[in-house]
Scaffold this motif. Structure first.
Motif, PDB file in Angstrom:
ATOM      1  N   ASP A   1     -13.897  15.722  -1.829  1.00 51.40           N
ATOM      2  CA  ASP A   1     -13.141  16.297  -0.719  1.00 51.40           C
ATOM      3  C   ASP A   1     -13.368  15.500   0.566  1.00 51.40           C
TER       4      ASP A   1
ATOM      5  N   GLY B   1     -10.990  12.770   1.661  1.00 53.76           N
ATOM      6  CA  GLY B   1      -9.736  13.135   2.283  1.00 53.76           C
ATOM      7  C   GLY B   1      -9.888  13.655   3.696  1.00 53.76           C
TER       8      GLY B   1
ATOM      9  N   HIS C   1      -4.922  16.230   1.256  1.00 56.93           N
ATOM     10  CA  HIS C   1      -6.040  15.484   0.676  1.00 56.93           C
ATOM     11  C   HIS C   1      -5.602  14.760  -0.600  1.00 56.93           C
TER      12      HIS C   1
ATOM     13  N   GLN D   1      -9.920  20.092  -4.739  1.00 54.66           N
ATOM     14  CA  GLN D   1      -9.249  21.027  -3.840  1.00 54.66           C
ATOM     15  C   GLN D   1      -9.101  22.409  -4.453  1.00 54.66           C
TER      16      GLN D   1
END
Length: 228
Positions: free
Chosen positions: A69, A72, A134, A179
């Motif tokens: 994560d 992003g 992302h 995500q």
């Protein structure tokens, strides 16, 4: 111009197939966006895959999801882009450096615009979720790197297309899993982000080539430029 095919960031052999894929991806983005416009709950497909708002991972996999994560997030994304642009400049490929920057900016900018238009939210607190920015970013970054590698290696249509799609699939799947696992997006948000990158990045590469290759040749006597 003899160097045009060598310096092109969108290899000629890949243009037709990637153009078709981009068109199909744009269609998917539009259809899914219309289906979930204004929604604030997971859809049937989302529920079938996983309960999207649940924190479904525990250490050590949670750390992997958080690390993915981060790529992003602004700091992580900027690090990747700066490193890639620097590498392109060191290799004396300014056009490639432009694509790295323009490709991710155009893709992320498109997701931001689409989020406002679609208006889908998650967690009930106004967090716009469709499409996943992302996922779009990392997919676009992987697409750009794969395109440049394909051109650098001189891969043909089949090998080059396979490399580009494989890179997009791996990057999109990795970020998409993170995500959804962290409860930041619904699975269909991830699909939308992935398809946004597939639609925007090849188009951006084509535009970069068109602008860089716009042939302007002055006649020997200094007359008007001859465009073709």
């Amino acid at each position: 111009m003899t160097g045009r095919s060598v310096s092109a960031v969108l290899p000629r052999s890949l243009r037709v197939w990637l153009g078709l894929i981009a068109a199909l991806a744009a269609l998917v983005v539009g259809v899914v966006g219309v289906l979930y416009a204004g929604h604030s709950e997971p859809g049937r497909v989302d529920r079938w895959i996983i309960q999207p708002t649940a924190d479904s991972v525990r250490p050590p996999w949670r750390y992997v999801a958080l690390a993915t994560d981060f790529l992003g997030e602004p700091a992580g994304a900027a690090t990747l882009v700066v490193a890639a642009v620097t590498g392109c400049l060191l290799l004396r490929r300014p056009r490639a450096a432009v694509l790295v920057f323009a490709g991710v900016v155009m893709t992320v900018g498109t997701t931001t615009l689409l989020k406002s238009l679609v208006g889908r939210t998650i967690h009930g607190d106004g967090n716009l979720s469709y499409p996943s920015g992302h996922t779009a970013f990392l997919t676009a970054f992987a697409l750009v790197v794969a395109l440049l590698a394909s051109g650098r290696l001189g891969l043909g249509r089949t090998a080059g297309t396979s490399l580009v799609l494989a890179a997009a699939l791996v990057a999109g799947a990795a970020m998409g899993w993170a995500q959804v696992a962290l409860g930041a997006h619904y699975p269909t948000d991830v699909l939308g982000g992935w398809c946004t990158a597939l639609a925007v990045t090849p188009a951006t590469a084509w535009l970069v080539d068109r602008m860089a290759d716009w042939p302007v040749e002055w006649t020997a006597d200094g007359g008007q430029p001859e465009r073709r």
